[in-house]
Write a protein that holds these residues in place. Structure first.
Motif, short mmCIF file in Angstrom:
data_model
loop_
_atom_site.label_atom_id
_atom_site.label_comp_id
_atom_site.label_asym_id
_atom_site.label_seq_id
_atom_site.Cartn_x
_atom_site.Cartn_y
_atom_site.Cartn_z
N ASP A 268 0.85 -1.19 0.00
CA ASP A 268 0.00 0.00 0.00
C ASP A 268 0.88 1.24 0.00
N ALA A 269 0.86 2.00 -1.08
CA ALA A 269 1.71 3.18 -1.21
C ALA A 269 1.26 4.34 -0.33
N GLU A 270 0.13 4.20 0.34
CA GLU A 270 -0.37 5.26 1.23
C GLU A 270 -0.03 5.00 2.69
N THR A 271 0.52 3.82 3.01
CA THR A 271 0.68 3.40 4.41
C THR A 271 2.15 3.38 4.82
N VAL A 272 2.45 4.10 5.91
CA VAL A 272 3.80 4.22 6.44
C VAL A 272 3.73 4.08 7.95
N TYR A 273 4.80 3.53 8.55
CA TYR A 273 4.88 3.34 9.99
C TYR A 273 6.08 4.11 10.55
N VAL A 274 5.88 4.73 11.74
CA VAL A 274 6.97 5.38 12.47
C VAL A 274 6.80 5.07 13.96
N VAL A 275 7.88 5.28 14.72
CA VAL A 275 7.83 5.16 16.18
C VAL A 275 8.37 6.47 16.75
N PRO A 276 7.51 7.36 17.23
CA PRO A 276 7.99 8.64 17.75
C PRO A 276 8.87 8.46 18.99
N ARG A 283 15.80 10.37 24.45
CA ARG A 283 15.52 9.51 23.31
C ARG A 283 14.80 8.25 23.73
N CYS A 284 13.61 8.45 24.25
CA CYS A 284 12.74 7.36 24.67
C CYS A 284 11.32 7.65 24.18
N THR A 285 10.49 6.64 24.19
CA THR A 285 9.11 6.81 23.74
C THR A 285 8.36 7.79 24.64
N PRO A 286 7.58 8.70 24.05
CA PRO A 286 6.86 9.71 24.84
C PRO A 286 5.90 9.07 25.85
N GLU A 287 5.87 9.64 27.04
CA GLU A 287 4.93 9.26 28.10
C GLU A 287 5.13 7.81 28.57
N LEU A 290 4.75 2.62 24.50
CA LEU A 290 5.32 2.08 23.28
C LEU A 290 4.23 2.05 22.21
N ARG A 291 4.31 3.03 21.29
CA ARG A 291 3.27 3.18 20.27
C ARG A 291 3.89 3.27 18.89
N VAL A 292 3.39 2.47 17.98
CA VAL A 292 3.71 2.61 16.57
C VAL A 292 2.62 3.47 15.95
N TYR A 293 3.03 4.46 15.18
CA TYR A 293 2.05 5.31 14.50
C TYR A 293 2.01 4.95 13.02
N ARG A 294 0.78 4.89 12.50
CA ARG A 294 0.55 4.50 11.12
C ARG A 294 -0.29 5.55 10.41
N THR A 295 0.12 5.89 9.20
CA THR A 295 -0.74 6.67 8.32
C THR A 295 -1.20 5.77 7.19
N ARG A 296 -2.46 5.90 6.83
CA ARG A 296 -2.99 5.15 5.69
C ARG A 296 -3.48 6.09 4.60
N ASP A 297 -3.13 7.37 4.75
CA ASP A 297 -3.49 8.36 3.72
C ASP A 297 -2.29 9.25 3.39
N ALA A 298 -1.12 8.64 3.34
CA ALA A 298 0.12 9.31 2.91
C ALA A 298 0.47 10.50 3.78
N GLY A 299 0.17 10.41 5.07
CA GLY A 299 0.53 11.47 5.99
C GLY A 299 -0.56 12.47 6.25
N GLY A 300 -1.74 12.25 5.69
CA GLY A 300 -2.85 13.15 6.00
C GLY A 300 -3.27 13.04 7.46
N GLU A 316 11.32 3.12 25.79
CA GLU A 316 12.06 2.36 24.80
C GLU A 316 12.66 3.28 23.74
N THR A 317 13.69 2.77 23.08
CA THR A 317 14.30 3.47 21.95
C THR A 317 14.39 2.49 20.78
N ILE A 318 13.95 2.93 19.61
CA ILE A 318 14.03 2.15 18.38
C ILE A 318 14.90 2.93 17.41
N LEU A 319 15.96 2.31 16.91
CA LEU A 319 16.93 2.99 16.07
C LEU A 319 16.49 3.01 14.61
#
Length: 396
Positions: A268-276, A283-287, A290-300, A316-319
């Motif tokens: 899916d060219a609209e879907t991307v994953y990041v870990v803030p 350099r640890c996960t906020p609050e 441990l949350r993975v954030y996903r967009t399914r509308d190309a960052g909308g 946690e820290t993910i490199l």
């Protein structure tokens, strides 16, 4: 030396290569991706900053860049799914004498689209190319001799070229990213390179939008949309719709726009994953969530994916190379942490399980499917049950 447990994969299995500060571990599961067996460590005691799976004419070769400060960095390959590895007696990647440089670390291994072509991104920032499946390597002089080089400065992890994004159909076009330096693109097979950072912020510099000098952490794109790129910056999430000529800020609905890892959905060219990550100072996960954030509308818009992930006291820290996807459908998503866990989702991130724990700090993660992924049937019921199962078979 520790005992090495070896996995024995079959057609349709998924292998997750987890490079750590103390060696390489190979996780194996069938297409359900609910139970994981752990093999390793390979290269015990070595830092494994880069791993890759390269498929040529149906054959799969695994690559690992392993090294330590005393003996140097080596590229090892396996043609039997990690059961055995071939390591040359001498490091195959060497800087020419006239450069005055010495290889410190390999940060990225990336196959090209032409037969036999491989690329390696290294520290100090340079690009090497092999045209004989890794037997010999040549420095890409067009980038090494770039007039900007003397003004590139090391980021927190060193002066490294860590991201290589070949064009899916044109072998003369390629994009690389480095810390610090930013994004550079070639359209003539590496003879000339041009900075492509317009709109990307360099928060730590007096001029916040310089031509180059940004600390880009990762860039991804889907082969079906080669001119659309996504970028995780040292502060900032961006998208380009013109091959990197310009970048637009898409950092909203996320707790922080700082982070390292970024992964593109395989189908899916609209879907991307990041870990803030909270900030460059913390350099640890906020609050502590441990949350993975996903967009399914190309960052909308971005949504947190949390089912099965700890939401309390999870600092946690993910490199930058700590997240990856497999090619099955539904897609598997994986990431490794500095605390030594590998998390897996068998349903595109909807739910998660801890596939491995207690490993050394995880530096790099890549997933490969044994056999042709398009011919692997994934049983339906995989997803819901995977969230709550945390079964892990540990290596002895």
């Amino acid at each position: 030396m520790p005992d090495v447990h070896r996995v024995t994969p079959r057609h349709g299995d998924v292998l997750v290569l987890a490079g750590t500060t103390k060696g390489l571990f190979v996780l194996r599961s069938n297409a359900r991706r609910q139970r994981w067996e752990i093999g390793g460590p390979q290269f015990p005691g070595a830092e494994v900053y880069a791993v890759a799976g390269v498929r040529r004419n149906g054959d799969l070769t695994l690559w690992a860049a392993n090294g330590n400060p005393h003996f140097g960095t080596f590229l090892s390959r396996s043609t039997d799914f990690g059961t055995s590895w071939v390591t040359p007696e001498e490091a195959p990647i060497r800087f020419p004498e006239d450069t005055g440089a010495a290889l410190r670390r390999v940060w990225q291994i990336q196959p090209g689209i032409e037969p036999g072509v491989l690329y390696a991104g290294v520290e100090p920032s340079a690009l090497f190319v092999s045209r004989d499946d890794g037997k010999s390597w040549t420095l890409v002089r067009g980038l090494w001799d770039h007039p900007h080089r003397e003004r590139w400065t090391p980021g927190g992890g060193g002066q490294c070229l860590h991201t290589i994004v070949p064009h899916p159909t044109d072998p003369d076009r390629m994009l690389v990213a480095m810390s610090t330096g930013g994004v550079y693109r070639t359209e003539d097979g590496g003879r000339t390179w041009h900075a492509r950072n317009a709109g990307v912020r360099a928060e730590f510099m007096p001029d916040k939008y310089p031509e180059f000098g940004q600390c880009v952490h990762k860039v991804v794109r889907h082969p079906s949309r080669p001119d659309r790129l996504f970028l995780q910056n040292h502060w900032g999430l961006y998208r380009s719709d013109d091959g990197g000529d310009s970048w637009q800020d898409i950092a909203h609905d996320v707790p922080s726009d700082f982070g390292f890892a970024m992964a593109m959905h395989p189908h899916d060219a609209e879907t991307v994953y990041v870990v803030p990550i909270e900030s460059d100072r913390f350099r640890c996960t906020p609050e502590g969530k441990l949350r993975v954030y996903r967009t399914r509308d190309a960052g909308g818009s971005w949504e947190p994916l949390t089912r099965g992930l700890p939401q309390k006291n999870a600092l946690e820290t993910i490199l930058r190379d700590g997240m990856t996807v497999d090619a099955l459908n539904p897609a598997g998503v994986y990431f490794g942490t500095r605390s030594g866990s590998v998390w897996a989702s068998a349903n595109g991130g909807a739910s998660w399980m801890e596939a491995a724990t207690g490993l050394p700090p995880v530096l790099s993660v890549r997933a490969v499917v044994v056999g042709d992924p398009t011919n692997v049937r994934v049983p339906r019921a995989t997803a819901a049950r995977a969230a709550n199962k945390r079964t892990t078979r540990r290596a002895r």
